[in-house]
Design a protein around this motif. Sequence first.
Motif, short mmCIF file in Angstrom:
data_model
loop_
_atom_site.label_atom_id
_atom_site.label_comp_id
_atom_site.label_asym_id
_atom_site.label_seq_id
_atom_site.Cartn_x
_atom_site.Cartn_y
_atom_site.Cartn_z
N ASN A 35 0.83 -1.21 0.00
CA ASN A 35 0.00 0.00 0.00
C ASN A 35 0.87 1.26 0.00
N ALA A 93 -5.31 1.64 -0.24
CA ALA A 93 -5.85 0.29 -0.13
C ALA A 93 -5.70 -0.38 -1.49
N ARG A 94 -4.49 -0.87 -1.76
CA ARG A 94 -4.09 -1.51 -3.00
C ARG A 94 -4.09 -0.52 -4.18
N ASP A 149 -6.23 4.71 -6.53
CA ASP A 149 -6.27 3.87 -5.32
C ASP A 149 -7.42 2.90 -5.50
#
Length: 358
Positions: free
Chosen positions: A195, A241-242, A258
Amino acid sequence: MVPVHSCWSARAFAARARGARVYRHGRTAQRRNRKGGTRGLAVNTRMATGPPGRGRASSARAAVVCALLLAVGLARWPVPDVVASPAGAEQGHRGPPGPAAARWTLAQGWPRLPAGLRVGAGSGVAVDAEGHVWLLHRAGQAFTNDTPIEVPTVLRLHPDTGRVERAWGGGRFLSPHGLAIDHEGMLWITDVMANTVHRFTPEGRELLRVGRPYSRVQALCVEVRTVLPHLPCPLADDQFARPTDVAVAPDGSFHVADGYRNTRVARFAASGRFIDAWGSLGNADDELYLPHGIAMDARGRLLVADRRNARVQVRDRDGTVLAQWRPEGMGRPFGVTVGPGGEVLVADGGDALDLPGS
């Protein structure tokens, strides 16, 4: 202490609760929300140690809590429908004009990799101002790999011969994903499992890192968000978040897609200071459903590969929607970039909702 466990029953529970719909387009059939909805949870936080005999009871309590959270959440935050693709795309939303007939030929025997160099899935590719081709790969590791990849994951290739001219990145990334090159020739890389977003010199010296680790509560919430994508999680503005990709403006500010679990585009100053963010989960004109790629054209417009919505969104830097591109025959865009002549190039994933390791 109560150990943090995965909700092992989440996969079956979520599949039953959500109906596990299947969409068919031509001969292709894809299970709805394959990556997010039916995959279940896999919390990567380690189990905390505690007195003997408490593990099984703690596991039962964790399973009950997760089941209750899923049951309540699925009713309160329904998962948006997946937009049909590709031939069924809205005919009223045409893409930008382009060459009448682009011809592509395969360069046989390119690249030429040295013996012993293990190159896995290529997750990113970019060309610098001198014509060198940069390849980002995961060295055969899974998308969800959670240990540093020791093999060099960043390769500079000669544009004609395909020979490796430079290699670095070993031990730095968990799951490198997106690659971009800015106007100064610096490389930007996203790591979906750490992240984080990084800026490097071509020699591999890190200049900037954005993104912060999760607390245990944040980690569990984000994992549950895999099943409940609308679940609000207590993340800071500069926590990802990834994150999937980066687009850099001439002034050094940058936008981060994101994508997998935050479903937003976040804007940062050149220093890494958070400015603002836009985007929310859904399939309306001003919403996103897995922004998987992002690029900026010469006019400063942002082109977002809105993958599960099977479209390319065009927005200004403040997030205002300018256009929706759904050219006839385009499937789900996995990536987008702007060519030297201003043409927009899209990596088309066909009708696949999600591909393994994508």
